[in-house]
Design a protein around this motif. Structure first.
Motif, PDB file in Angstrom:
ATOM      1  N   ILE A  97       0.834  -1.203   0.000  1.00  0.00           N
ATOM      2  CA  ILE A  97       0.000   0.000   0.000  1.00  0.00           C
ATOM      3  C   ILE A  97       0.869   1.253   0.000  1.00  0.00           C
ATOM      4  CG2 ILE A  97      -1.635   1.348   1.375  1.00  0.00           C
ATOM      5  CD1 ILE A  97      -2.851  -1.366   2.277  1.00  0.00           C
ATOM      6  N   ALA A  98       1.916   1.249   0.814  1.00  0.00           N
ATOM      7  CA  ALA A  98       2.802   2.416   0.890  1.00  0.00           C
ATOM      8  C   ALA A  98       3.466   2.692  -0.458  1.00  0.00           C
ATOM      9  CB  ALA A  98       3.864   2.198   1.963  1.00  0.00           C
ATOM     10  N   PHE A  99       3.784   1.630  -1.202  1.00  0.00           N
ATOM     11  CA  PHE A  99       4.383   1.823  -2.527  1.00  0.00           C
ATOM     12  C   PHE A  99       3.436   2.592  -3.434  1.00  0.00           C
ATOM     13  CE2 PHE A  99       5.060   0.857  -6.924  1.00  0.00           C
ATOM     14  CZ  PHE A  99       6.434   0.876  -7.079  1.00  0.00           C
ATOM     15  N   THR A 100       2.170   2.220  -3.462  1.00  0.00           N
ATOM     16  CA  THR A 100       1.219   2.904  -4.342  1.00  0.00           C
ATOM     17  C   THR A 100       1.023   4.355  -3.932  1.00  0.00           C
ATOM     18  OG1 THR A 100      -0.716   2.207  -3.030  1.00  0.00           O
ATOM     19  CG2 THR A 100       0.008   0.741  -4.814  1.00  0.00           C
ATOM     20  N   GLN A 101       1.006   4.611  -2.645  1.00  0.00           N
ATOM     21  CA  GLN A 101       0.805   5.979  -2.183  1.00  0.00           C
ATOM     22  C   GLN A 101       2.020   6.854  -2.489  1.00  0.00           C
ATOM     23  OE1 GLN A 101      -0.186   4.867   1.883  1.00  0.00           O
ATOM     24  NE2 GLN A 101      -2.356   5.282   1.509  1.00  0.00           N
ATOM     25  N   LYS A 102       3.205   6.272  -2.375  1.00  0.00           N
ATOM     26  CA  LYS A 102       4.412   7.008  -2.747  1.00  0.00           C
ATOM     27  C   LYS A 102       4.436   7.273  -4.247  1.00  0.00           C
ATOM     28  CE  LYS A 102       9.459   6.896  -2.392  1.00  0.00           C
ATOM     29  NZ  LYS A 102      10.651   6.145  -1.907  1.00  0.00           N
ATOM     30  N   SER A 123      -3.108  -2.487 -13.978  1.00  0.00           N
ATOM     31  CA  SER A 123      -2.533  -3.753 -13.517  1.00  0.00           C
ATOM     32  C   SER A 123      -1.023  -3.669 -13.395  1.00  0.00           C
ATOM     33  CB  SER A 123      -2.931  -4.882 -14.467  1.00  0.00           C
ATOM     34  OG  SER A 123      -2.580  -4.579 -15.803  1.00  0.00           O
ATOM     35  N   GLY A 124      -0.402  -2.764 -14.180  1.00  0.00           N
ATOM     36  CA  GLY A 124       1.031  -2.556 -14.042  1.00  0.00           C
ATOM     37  C   GLY A 124       1.391  -1.997 -12.678  1.00  0.00           C
ATOM     38  N   LEU A 125       0.561  -1.092 -12.158  1.00  0.00           N
ATOM     39  CA  LEU A 125       0.791  -0.553 -10.810  1.00  0.00           C
ATOM     40  C   LEU A 125       0.655  -1.644  -9.761  1.00  0.00           C
ATOM     41  CD1 LEU A 125       1.244   1.819  -8.855  1.00  0.00           C
ATOM     42  CD2 LEU A 125      -1.235   2.226  -8.930  1.00  0.00           C
ATOM     43  N   MET A 126      -0.357  -2.503  -9.909  1.00  0.00           N
ATOM     44  CA  MET A 126      -0.538  -3.593  -8.951  1.00  0.00           C
ATOM     45  C   MET A 126       0.652  -4.561  -9.004  1.00  0.00           C
ATOM     46  SD  MET A 126      -3.380  -2.759  -7.508  1.00  0.00           S
ATOM     47  CE  MET A 126      -2.893  -1.055  -7.833  1.00  0.00           C
ATOM     48  N   GLN A 127       1.069  -4.898 -10.218  1.00  0.00           N
ATOM     49  CA  GLN A 127       2.184  -5.825 -10.371  1.00  0.00           C
ATOM     50  C   GLN A 127       3.456  -5.241  -9.750  1.00  0.00           C
ATOM     51  OE1 GLN A 127       4.004  -6.703 -14.309  1.00  0.00           O
ATOM     52  NE2 GLN A 127       3.329  -8.807 -13.973  1.00  0.00           N
ATOM     53  N   LYS A 128       3.698  -3.965  -9.984  1.00  0.00           N
ATOM     54  CA  LYS A 128       4.914  -3.332  -9.463  1.00  0.00           C
ATOM     55  C   LYS A 128       4.844  -3.174  -7.948  1.00  0.00           C
ATOM     56  CE  LYS A 128       8.928  -1.324  -9.918  1.00  0.00           C
ATOM     57  NZ  LYS A 128       9.090  -0.057 -10.666  1.00  0.00           N
ATOM     58  N   ALA A 129       3.671  -2.833  -7.406  1.00  0.00           N
ATOM     59  CA  ALA A 129       3.537  -2.643  -5.966  1.00  0.00           C
ATOM     60  C   ALA A 129       3.791  -3.944  -5.213  1.00  0.00           C
ATOM     61  CB  ALA A 129       2.150  -2.094  -5.640  1.00  0.00           C
ATOM     62  N   THR A 177     -11.347  -5.592 -16.733  1.00  0.00           N
ATOM     63  CA  THR A 177     -10.542  -4.700 -17.558  1.00  0.00           C
ATOM     64  C   THR A 177      -9.809  -3.650 -16.732  1.00  0.00           C
ATOM     65  OG1 THR A 177     -12.449  -3.240 -17.906  1.00  0.00           O
ATOM     66  CG2 THR A 177     -12.072  -4.982 -19.545  1.00  0.00           C
ATOM     67  N   HIS A 178     -10.043  -3.635 -15.417  1.00  0.00           N
ATOM     68  CA  HIS A 178      -9.426  -2.615 -14.565  1.00  0.00           C
ATOM     69  C   HIS A 178      -9.282  -3.184 -13.151  1.00  0.00           C
ATOM     70  CE1 HIS A 178      -8.209   1.516 -13.742  1.00  0.00           C
ATOM     71  NE2 HIS A 178      -8.899   1.437 -12.612  1.00  0.00           N
ATOM     72  N   VAL A 179      -8.265  -2.700 -12.440  1.00  0.00           N
ATOM     73  CA  VAL A 179      -8.013  -3.196 -11.086  1.00  0.00           C
ATOM     74  C   VAL A 179      -7.459  -2.072 -10.220  1.00  0.00           C
ATOM     75  CG1 VAL A 179      -5.691  -4.000 -11.745  1.00  0.00           C
ATOM     76  CG2 VAL A 179      -6.819  -4.988  -9.726  1.00  0.00           C
ATOM     77  N   GLY A 180      -7.842  -2.096  -8.945  1.00  0.00           N
ATOM     78  CA  GLY A 180      -7.327  -1.152  -7.964  1.00  0.00           C
ATOM     79  C   GLY A 180      -7.004  -1.879  -6.672  1.00  0.00           C
ATOM     80  N   LEU A 181      -6.375  -1.177  -5.749  1.00  0.00           N
ATOM     81  CA  LEU A 181      -5.943  -1.740  -4.467  1.00  0.00           C
ATOM     82  C   LEU A 181      -6.759  -1.117  -3.342  1.00  0.00           C
ATOM     83  CD1 LEU A 181      -3.669  -3.590  -3.181  1.00  0.00           C
ATOM     84  CD2 LEU A 181      -2.431  -1.451  -2.775  1.00  0.00           C
ATOM     85  N   TYR A 182      -7.430  -1.961  -2.560  1.00  0.00           N
ATOM     86  CA  TYR A 182      -8.290  -1.460  -1.486  1.00  0.00           C
ATOM     87  C   TYR A 182      -7.442  -0.926  -0.344  1.00  0.00           C
ATOM     88  CZ  TYR A 182     -12.245  -1.191   1.723  1.00  0.00           C
ATOM     89  OH  TYR A 182     -13.224  -0.752   2.591  1.00  0.00           O
ATOM     90  N   LEU A 183      -7.802   0.271   0.140  1.00  0.00           N
ATOM     91  CA  LEU A 183      -7.061   0.929   1.216  1.00  0.00           C
ATOM     92  C   LEU A 183      -7.763   0.842   2.563  1.00  0.00           C
ATOM     93  CD1 LEU A 183      -6.032   4.206  -0.678  1.00  0.00           C
ATOM     94  CD2 LEU A 183      -4.676   2.121  -0.362  1.00  0.00           C
ATOM     95  N   GLY A 184      -9.046   0.502   2.554  1.00  0.00           N
ATOM     96  CA  GLY A 184      -9.852   0.551   3.763  1.00  0.00           C
ATOM     97  C   GLY A 184     -10.783   1.742   3.731  1.00  0.00           C
ATOM     98  N   ASP A 185     -11.792   1.740   4.599  1.00  0.00           N
ATOM     99  CA  ASP A 185     -12.745   2.844   4.723  1.00  0.00           C
ATOM    100  C   ASP A 185     -13.423   3.180   3.395  1.00  0.00           C
ATOM    101  OD1 ASP A 185     -12.165   3.191   7.474  1.00  0.00           O
ATOM    102  OD2 ASP A 185     -10.408   4.405   6.970  1.00  0.00           O
ATOM    103  N   HIS A 190      -5.704   3.473  -7.555  1.00  0.00           N
ATOM    104  CA  HIS A 190      -5.545   2.852  -8.872  1.00  0.00           C
ATOM    105  C   HIS A 190      -4.986   3.864  -9.850  1.00  0.00           C
ATOM    106  CE1 HIS A 190      -9.721   4.282 -10.516  1.00  0.00           C
ATOM    107  NE2 HIS A 190      -9.350   5.031  -9.508  1.00  0.00           N
ATOM    108  N   SER A 191      -4.472   3.369 -10.971  1.00  0.00           N
ATOM    109  CA  SER A 191      -4.071   4.234 -12.064  1.00  0.00           C
ATOM    110  C   SER A 191      -5.156   4.152 -13.124  1.00  0.00           C
ATOM    111  CB  SER A 191      -2.724   3.792 -12.646  1.00  0.00           C
ATOM    112  OG  SER A 191      -2.329   4.665 -13.699  1.00  0.00           O
ATOM    113  N   SER A 192      -5.811   5.259 -13.382  1.00  0.00           N
ATOM    114  CA  SER A 192      -6.942   5.268 -14.320  1.00  0.00           C
ATOM    115  C   SER A 192      -6.650   6.182 -15.495  1.00  0.00           C
ATOM    116  CB  SER A 192      -8.237   5.692 -13.609  1.00  0.00           C
ATOM    117  OG  SER A 192      -8.090   6.977 -13.016  1.00  0.00           O
ATOM    118  N   GLY A 193      -7.361   5.952 -16.583  1.00  0.00           N
ATOM    119  CA  GLY A 193      -7.085   6.623 -17.841  1.00  0.00           C
ATOM    120  C   GLY A 193      -7.520   8.073 -17.890  1.00  0.00           C
ATOM    121  N   LYS A 194      -7.252   8.689 -19.022  1.00  0.00           N
ATOM    122  CA  LYS A 194      -7.513  10.111 -19.184  1.00  0.00           C
ATOM    123  C   LYS A 194      -8.980  10.407 -19.464  1.00  0.00           C
ATOM    124  CE  LYS A 194      -5.897  14.116 -21.822  1.00  0.00           C
ATOM    125  NZ  LYS A 194      -4.937  14.583 -22.860  1.00  0.00           N
ATOM    126  N   ASP A 195      -9.621   9.592 -20.299  1.00  0.00           N
ATOM    127  CA  ASP A 195     -10.971   9.909 -20.749  1.00  0.00           C
ATOM    128  C   ASP A 195     -12.018   9.777 -19.645  1.00  0.00           C
ATOM    129  OD1 ASP A 195      -9.981  10.446 -23.248  1.00  0.00           O
ATOM    130  OD2 ASP A 195     -10.422   8.449 -24.040  1.00  0.00           O
TER     131      ASP A 195
END
Length: 236
Positions: A97-102, A123-129, A177-185, A190-195
């Motif tokens: 979690i700290a990796f994603t926030q940083k 998913s690249g952010l999840m894989q890297k975190a 087609t999309h994934v994020g990391l639950y933080l609580g509360d 997540h990293s989301s697109g521009k549109d």
């Protein structure tokens, strides 16, 4: 590296961060290989611009520019794999979690295929975190969904089942087609697109009561999964 030295199904190590493309023409980014990653050439013969490769850690295929072959070196030892128990992973989740926030604090934008940073896809952010603490995940959101232990689906969704560090999956009824990391509360990162997103890493609410972006993703909710093991690549 000269063409006559190439060998298929042999591990090479990347000497720099490399782009891996989705076709022989190398026009669209598929994923990235951070310096030090292992990959294999799928064939010994080359076309004029590229060669087909497979990243060894996640069995992910793609195409590498011929000009980047000189940034590979033969591996001197086999790819190392490490198993994690669910309890060990649980202890590492605060660091994930700290990796994603940083990563969110650094200037970034959404990059389809991005896994190296500072610019990631979802998913690249999840894989890297998770990779930052040694835990391997498959590459794409739908692959990650199939890999994790299911916590709940949209049909039986209840936030009381969720734990910080769970993966939240979005998409169509047919595919994630999309994934994020639950933080609580009720929040996830997540990293989301521009549109229809934030063009980079941000925090949204898992609720119909959030802002427009949060509501848009909530309508696409598929379910929640928990990482309980590290992905072990299949031998080619």
């Amino acid at each position: 590296m000269f063409q006559e030295e190439l060998q298929a199904k042999v591990d090479y190590i990347t000497e720099a961060d490399l782009n891996i493309y989705d076709s022989p023409e190398c026009q669209g980014l598929s994923t990235q290989a951070q310096k030090g990653r292992y990959l294999q050439l799928m064939v010994e013969t080359l076309n004029q611009t590229s060669v087909q490769v497979c990243l060894s850690e996640d069995n992910y295929p793609g195409w590498l520019l011929i000009s980047d072959l000189n940034l590979l070196s033969p591996a001197t030892e086999p790819l190392q794999t490490k198993s994690f128990s669910a309890a060990e992973i649980q202890k590492l989740l605060p660091s994930v979690i700290a990796f994603t926030q940083k990563a969110m604090q650094q200037p970034n934008y959404y990059l389809w295929g991005g896994t190296v940073g500072p610019n990631y896809d979802c998913s690249g952010l999840m894989q890297k975190a998770f990779g930052s603490v040694g835990i391997r995940l498959p590459r794409d959101a739908y692959q990650q969904e199939a890999f994790v232990q299911q916590v709940c689906t949209v049909e039986n969704f209840d936030q009381k089942f969720l734990q910080p560090g769970d993966l939240i999956f979005f998409g169509t009824p047919q595919k994630a087609t999309h994934v994020g990391l639950y933080l609580g509360d009720g929040c996830y990162i997540h990293s989301s697109g521009k549109d229809k997103g934030r063009n980079g890493i941000g925090i949204d609410r898992l609720s119909e009561q959030g802002d427009e972006v949060s509501r848009s993703y909530y309508k696409q909710l598929r379910g929640v999964g928990r990482v309980v093991s590290s992905y072990i690549p299949q031998k080619g």
